[in-house]
Design an enzyme around this catalytic site. Structure first.
Site: not given
Length: 849
Positions: A134, A270, A272, A303
């Site tokens: 990102e 992050m 994902n 997240e």
């Protein structure tokens, strides 16, 4: 590279031209364990993209940042890499209605946390890989159309060194040839694809709910396994899934759920899908407070919220980054408070997260929550306090404005209506209008499309008997907004507590709003506007309330109200309305009684900042002495073995300044001194050694001895930081050269070196680097990756040279570099504004002297 900074207009044109049907990405990572630096520099990346032409035109471009391209073919036609590849883009023309594009490239391993990061564990020599993309670094690992609105399914295949395990977004297994092959993903954006590979320590569990089973995994480096409390990670994960399934009415859509704690990570985490990555500092090597566990839980839940807000439904372009980040930031605290043991998480939010928002929203670079993002450099800088914490604060206000049920029903409809698609602000607002019956366009115009923070101040009049005749709330700011807020009245009780005896909620609109419900109440000792923290504003006080806080802040019995008052006093200090020495006085009087450990840690940080930046230079030495004395006093008074004791020990170490202080620190390190209940574990040892290095009482040899006790990746970062913190001109010159003149350090060691270089007690020593800074930053911005450039430009700004001369130097640079990269100018402008604020606060403090 000229084409590296993708613009919004280019992305819009490309999205109008094509639609992507799928990717097949084949990576060969066996070079990661090569014996030479050259051998591990690159890896092979082969990408096959199937896409359709849906608009007018026959040419476009592909994104790839790589040292070299071996071959490119479009629909079987070979293209010359030397002609079509410029280092960051591959130009393609002659598009058919349906296309197959194949790119064979050599991509580079990263030392900066961007793309495919390669890390060698100094403890055991093992190599670990992970990806971080990102906003636009997937193009460093495979060729793609790098923009969030060109979603597609992905199939990954990875060949890795023998003995390694590989993970990606989908479930995977190793075939007979040793290749790891992963299930095709649902349609997702490039920036949330992921690969993690290496000899990671891996723990499994599962989440079960009715017919739904989600395989869970958690991993870290082998050398950290002894510290890894995976059970608590899984506990929070399961509690989060319970909450989201109860309230979102949309089952988790991405199959498995792995969580990797990885080294040298630039972010907190992050999102994902199916393969969330976290910074490994969330694995605690020593004793930490509950505030640390709460912070980790918040990030885990943040997240997880992204699986719906961001991954399932994604913004079209980075203008609407808030559509995922604000929601996830809000949900982190919301779920923590309602589904985990951290029931006071809104206290942390009010005291910690909002402080980030208030600072960002008063910088000259402040922007609406829905921002104007022209290109990828803009996007990188907009992962800021506005997009996260202000956006989350405004969503909390939205829940108060529209109602909790309407908000959650809106989320449910949003997911079902836009699953696997991309949205803009209008898409969300239309759904919230349906569920709330409120005019969301007007609300959004005030809250999402304007910048700045309002101040809310009570104005109270009383009758002869001391009862309220009128209580009004005065709103100030460039944009007056509608606030749904509560006003609380507090008084001192017989047992000495400051408790609320009346409360009213009201719609605060315009410059002055009368809260009629409170007329006739007895005169309070404290009027608290924005009680319960329903809205986003700076709280101000009438003179009587301010006097009460100076004398009785620690007597407020409600932890959220107390946190709001701490935050409000800090905002007064930052705004130059309360002298820094007065804030320090209040803090030293009441911090020892603060029960919420997260609030206490923030108060500690604020008092250090007050002395470092906002107090007059003449008072800094006295202020520092007062902090150290208070730190030692409260350390000795704290309950043995408690988290308060640990927090005060760290504060004392951070403020130590006298020979007696240093002798005690040395005694705690060598065992000749002891404080009952204080466990001096390895992480605390580094904290105690740090001031000794800063003040010249720990040389390179002593720091090396500590590294020999802790010869780990974390220990190495501590060592690098302490070496750069020593009070020597030669040390500073070397640190500067390592960060500014050389590009050999990893992202984590750049960060550690900068942290050591910048020491408040060494202002004179680092003064010569102010001029060097302004001479170097434009070249550095051009030469380095954006992440490293941002770290250096922000970290080395000469803010400790707090004088009108430094302010003038910053202004001169900005004037002379009007054509410099806008993102670089923004960073300098923000740092310049912090410096100007410090000088204004010092002027206020000087009057108090």
């Amino acid at each position: 590279m000229p084409g590296e900074n993708l613009s919004r207009d280019e992305a819009h044109e490309r999205a109008a031209l094509l639609s992507v049907d799928g990717y097949e990405v084949v990576l060969d990572l066996r070079s990661a364990v090569g014996d030479s630096a050259e051998a591990v520099r690159t890896f092979r990346s082969e990408t096959t993209i199937r896409f359709r032409r849906t608009g007018e035109g026959t040419s476009t471009f592909l994104d790839l940042i790589a040292p070299s391209v071996n071959a490119v073919s479009l629909n079987g036609r070979a293209l010359d890499p030397a002609v079509v590849f410029d280092g960051s883009r591959i130009a393609i023309d002659g598009l058919a209605d349906e296309n197959v594009l194949v790119v064979d490239a050599q991509c580079a391993y990263s030392r900066t946390g961007e793309g495919m990061h390669r890390f060698v564990d100094p403890e055991d020599g093992e190599v670990y890989l992970y990806t971080q993309y990102e906003p636009a670094d997937a193009r460093r690992v495979y060729a793609n159309f790098e923009q969030p609105d060109l979603k597609a399914p992905y199939r990954f295949a990875v060949t890795a060194p023998e003995g390694w395990t590989v993970w990606s977004n989908g479930a995977g297994e190793q075939d007979a040839e040793g290749v790891w092959r992963f299930a095709e993903t649902a349609p997702i954006s490039t920036y949330i694809t992921c690969v993690v590979a290496g000899p990671y320590h891996y723990v499994t569990d599962s989440y079960e709910r009715g017919d739904l089973t989600i395989p869970l995994g958690a991993m870290c480096r082998k050398s950290l396994a002894k510290h890894f409390d995976a059970d608590d990670v899984f506990l929070i994960t399961k509690q989060g899934f319970d909450f989201f399934h109860d309230n979102f009415d949309y089952p988790y859509p991405f199959g498995k759920y792995d969580q990797a704690f990885v080294p040298e990570y630039n972010l907190g985490a992050m999102e994902n899908p199916g393969m969330v990555t976290f910074r490994e500092e969330y694995i605690y090597r020593g004793k930490v407070t509950q505030a640390a566990y709460e912070s980790r839980a918040n990030v885990i839940l943040h997240e997880m919220a992204h699986m719906w807000f961001g991954d399932l439904v994604t913004m079209v372009w980075w203008d609407d980054l808030w559509l995922k980040e604000s929601f996830a930031d809000f949900m982190g605290s919301f779920v923590n408070a309602e589904a985990t043991r951290f029931t006071n998480s809104w206290v942390t939010f009010a005291n910690n997260r909002k402080a980030w928002a208030y600072r960002a929203d008063q910088l000259p670079s402040t922007h609406p929550i829905t921002a104007d993002i022209r290109d990828l450099e803009d996007a990188k800088l907009n992962f800021d306090g506005i997009t996260y914490a202000k956006g989350a604060s405004v969503l909390k206000q939205l829940v108060a404005y529209a109602g909790r049920d309407a908000f959650l029903e809106g989320a449910r409809r949003y997911f079902k209506r836009h699953a696997y698609g991309n949205t803009r602000l209008a898409d969300l607002l239309s759904i919230l209008e349906e569920t709330s019956g409120r005019d969301m366009k007007a609300w959004a115009k005030s809250w999402l499309q304007t910048s700045g923070v309002n101040s809310l101040t009570p104005a109270v009049t009383y009758d002869a008997e001391g009862r309220i005749t009128e209580l009004a709330v005065v709103q100030e700011g460039d944009e007056l907004r509608p606030h749904r807020a509560a006003v609380g009245l507090y008084r001192l009780s017989a047992d000495g507590g400051l408790v609320r005896f009346a409360r009213a909620e009201a719609d605060i609109t315009g410059a002055r709003t009368v809260v009629a419900e409170l007329a006739g109440e007895e005169k309070p000792d404290l009027v608290l506007v924005n009680d319960d923290d329903l809205t986003y504003c700076k709280i101000r006080f009438d003179e009587s309330s301010l006097a009460t806080l100076r004398a009785h802040l620690g007597d407020i019995t409600d932890p959220l109200a107390r946190a709001l008052c701490w935050s409000a006093l800090w905002n007064l200090t930052r705004d130059g309305l309360m002298p820094a020495r007065d804030f320090v006085s209040v803090a030293l009087a009441f911090a020892g009684r603060e029960t919420d450990i997260g609030v206490l840690q923030m108060v500690h940080a604020w008092t250090k900042s007050a002395v470092t930046h906002y107090a007059t230079p003449e008072w800094r030495e006295e202020g520092g002495r007062l902090l150290a004395e208070a730190g030692l006093r409260e350390l000795r008074l704290a309950e043995p073995g408690s988290e308060h004791q640990l927090t005060w020990a760290r504060f004392f170490a951070a403020t130590a300044g006298s020979d007696a202080d240093f002798q005690l620190l040395e005694g705690l390190l060598d065992g000749t001194a002891k404080i009952d209940g204080l466990d001096v574990d390895q992480e605390l040892r580094w904290a105690l050694l740090s001031p000794l290095a800063v003040h010249g009482r720990a040389d390179e040899g002593r720091i090396g001895e500590e590294l020999s006790r802790d010869d780990t990746a974390t220990g190495k970062r501590h060592q690098v930081r302490l070496l750069a913190s020593r009070p020597s001109a030669a040390v500073k010159a070397q640190a500067w050269a390592q960060v500014v003149e050389s590009d050999t350090l990893s992202n984590a060691l750049v960060e550690a070196t900068i942290a050591g270089f910048v020491q408040p007690s060494q202002r004179e020593l680092i003064a010569p680097y102010a001029e060097k800074y302004f001479a170097a930053i434009e070249r550095l911005w051009a030469d380095r990756s954006i992440q490293i450039a941002m770290d250096v430009v922000k970290g080395l700004f000469p803010g400790l040279q707090d004088s009108d001369e430094t302010l003038a130097a910053a202004d001169a640079w900005l004037t002379a570099h009007e054509s410099a990269a806008p993102a670089l100018r923004r960073l300098v402008l923000e740092a310049r504004d912090d410096l100007a604020r410090a000088l204004r606060a010092q002027a206020c403090d000087r009057l108090a002297a």
